[in-house]
Write an enzyme that holds these catalytic residues in place. Structure first.
Site, PDB file in Angstrom:
ATOM      1  N   LYS A 147      -4.794  11.468  -1.485  1.00  6.61           N
ATOM      2  CA  LYS A 147      -3.815  12.072  -0.620  1.00  6.61           C
ATOM      3  C   LYS A 147      -2.931  12.831  -1.657  1.00  6.61           C
ATOM      4  O   LYS A 147      -3.497  14.062  -2.005  1.00  6.61           O
ATOM      5  CB  LYS A 147      -2.860  11.172   0.054  1.00  6.61           C
ATOM      6  N   ASP A 181       0.936  -1.232  -0.232  1.00  5.73           N
ATOM      7  CA  ASP A 181      -0.006  -0.069   0.235  1.00  5.73           C
ATOM      8  C   ASP A 181       1.007   1.135   0.090  1.00  5.73           C
ATOM      9  O   ASP A 181       1.624   1.489   0.945  1.00  5.73           O
ATOM     10  CB  ASP A 181      -0.800  -0.079   1.131  1.00  5.73           C
TER      11      ASP A 181
HETATM   12  C1  LIG Z   1      -5.394   6.623   3.868  1.00  6.06           C
HETATM   13  C2  LIG Z   1      -4.821   5.179   3.662  1.00  6.06           C
HETATM   14  C3  LIG Z   1      -5.766   4.368   2.806  1.00  6.06           C
HETATM   15  C4  LIG Z   1      -7.338   4.647   2.552  1.00  6.06           C
HETATM   16  O1  LIG Z   1      -7.166   5.497   1.378  1.00  6.06           O
HETATM   17  P1  LIG Z   1      -8.634   6.418   0.977  1.00  6.06           P
HETATM   18  O2  LIG Z   1      -8.582   6.635  -0.255  1.00  6.06           O
HETATM   19  O3  LIG Z   1      -8.514   7.533   2.106  1.00  6.06           O
HETATM   20  O4  LIG Z   1      -9.823   5.468   1.662  1.00  6.06           O
HETATM   21  C5  LIG Z   1      -5.346   3.154   2.760  1.00  6.06           C
HETATM   22  N1  LIG Z   1      -4.079   2.927   3.265  1.00  6.06           N
HETATM   23  C6  LIG Z   1      -3.390   3.741   3.805  1.00  6.06           C
HETATM   24  C7  LIG Z   1      -1.916   3.224   4.362  1.00  6.06           C
HETATM   25  C8  LIG Z   1      -3.937   5.088   4.308  1.00  6.06           C
HETATM   26  O5  LIG Z   1      -3.041   5.703   4.802  1.00  6.06           O
END
Ligand SMILES: *Cc1c(COP(=O)(O)O)cnc(C)c1O
Length: 403
Positions: free
Chosen positions: A247, A213
């Site tokens: 983000k 991720d």
């Molecule tokens: C924010 C986040 C997510 C979720 O993403 P969204 O688009 O906000 O749902 C997934 N993994 C990590 C590590 C995050 O920080």
């Protein structure tokens, strides 16, 4: 007990443990400043690392897509046709991540929830880093696979668990249990980074799969701002690269970028894609515009500004007596420990005009509360000086000290 009585008790219990949360309504936004009914807050809380969320090009792309395709997508992409902005975004994502293909989802959270249960199930084993994001934990649970947790960023502990998986009985159908590792490249709460080279060695040695991720690395680090795996030259060795569009990319949505076969398979099996209305065309178009900017000279300028503010923030806070991890990411954790102290310091900072959230259980372990500062291309020297001065005053008021 009637529902509302039960909820009243539970909220009182959260209050007593300093774990109650509430929403902060924002009326207007100007750069890093939030306008509230009661005044202005300088925000060090957002993940809009490049300041793209209100970039004119993202807004224009969102408006144009809305004009052409409408405000809503009206159904799942499988049901009534899949709109051009989503396909355009996926081509752009694949080009950005230099993968064969990409598939977009309505958020990073729903990406994980769709992908993990599509890949593994009962009889398999999901192995999570102890500090993995809640969406990875929830996705692992939903899959019905066995769950194991390895010590944070510890490839040796991961290896030990993978050895144990080898001893497990065969999965339904007589095949050996598949191990799927879930971790992050840049960790969301502390901004520390995974030892990817070692993790990749271990997973290859055991034929495990690796989902990485890159939520906080996408758009902030690496060649073309592709992320941490690309920065280390390891992008091609990650089986399932995922991330968010909400983000650094300034829009909303999530993605998997990888082999064409992976994406094709997920179209048939990822339930959060199959059974949920497609994200609004505006979100997809804005994310694609964000990717365009990343690849442009302006993207390079914004990344340089982000890097300057990371350096300045670290230097300043270290000077003020805080012991911090190396300045590699826009996320800076201030270790506090006690939940009540973290909440008090965050509140004192708010009274000084700065928004810095207290991160508490269950987001992090009990007794390891912290303040989480995020910086961005929107913060210049002036904003960082303001934060430092506010933090010094907030410490004075609360009787806490840098640690
Ligand atoms: C924010 C986040 C997510 C979720 O993403 P969204 O688009 O906000 O749902 C997934 N993994 C990590 C590590 C995050 O920080």
């Amino acid at each position: 007990m009637p529902l509302l009585d039960s909820l009243r008790d539970r909220l009182a219990d959260l209050d007593a443990r300093h774990l109650r949360r509430s929403l902060l309504p924002v009326e207007d936004i100007e750069g890093p400043r939030l306008e509230l009914t009661g005044g202005t807050l300088l925000s060090f809380a957002s993940n809009d690392y490049l300041g793209l969320a209100r970039h004119p090009r993202l807004k224009a792309a969102a408006i144009e897509a809305t004009q052409r395709f409408g405000a809503g997508s009206t159904a799942s992409r499988l049901l009534c046709g899949s709109l051009a902005p989503h396909h355009h975004l996926e081509s752009a994502l694949a080009a950005f991540k230099q993968t064969e293909s990409a598939l977009s989802f309505s958020s990073g959270y729903t990406t994980a929830l769709g992908v993990v249960p599509a890949l593994v199930g009962p009889g398999d084993c999901v192995i999570l880093d102890r500090l993995a994001h809640a969406c990875l934990v929830d996705a692992a649970r939903l899959s019905g696979a066995r769950l194991r947790v390895f010590r944070h960023n510890d490839p040796g502990d991961l290896r030990r668990i993978l050895q144990w998986v080898r001893s497990l009985p065969k999965a339904p159908g007589g095949r050996p249990p598949q191990a799927l590792i879930l971790t992050e490249s840049v960790f969301s709460m502390d901004g520390d980074v995974a030892p990817l080279a070692e993790l990749v060695e271990v997973k290859d040695a055991f034929d495990a799969w690796l989902l990485l991720d890159e939520a906080h690395a996408t758009g902030t680090v690496g060649p073309g701002l592709q992320g941490w795996a690309a920065a280390l030259g390891l992008a091609h060795r990650i089986d399932i690269p995922m991330g968010t569009l909400g983000k650094a990319l300034g829009a909303a949505g999530g993605y998997v970028a990888g082999a064409a076969l992976l994406c094709e398979y997920l179209v048939s099996r990822a339930r959060s894609l199959l059974f949920s209305t497609a994200p609004p065309p505006a979100a997809a178009a804005a994310a694609a515009a964000g990717l365009d900017i990343l690849a442009s000279p302006e993207g390079a300028r914004l990344a340089a500004r982000l890097s300057d503010s990371i350096t300045a923030l670290h230097a300043g806070l270290s000077n003020d007596g805080w012991s911090l991890p190396p300045p590699r990411t826009p996320i800076v954790p201030l270790p506090i420990g006690d939940e009540a102290d973290a909440v008090r310091l965050s509140q004192a900072l708010r009274n000084e005009g700065c928004l810095v959230p207290a991160i508490r259980y269950p987001t992090v372990a009990r007794g390891q509360a912290r303040l989480r500062i995020t910086t961005s291309a929107l913060h210049g020297d002036e904003e960082i000086a303001t934060l430092r001065a506010s933090l010094r005053r907030a410490l004075d008021r609360t009787g806490l000290r840098p640690r």
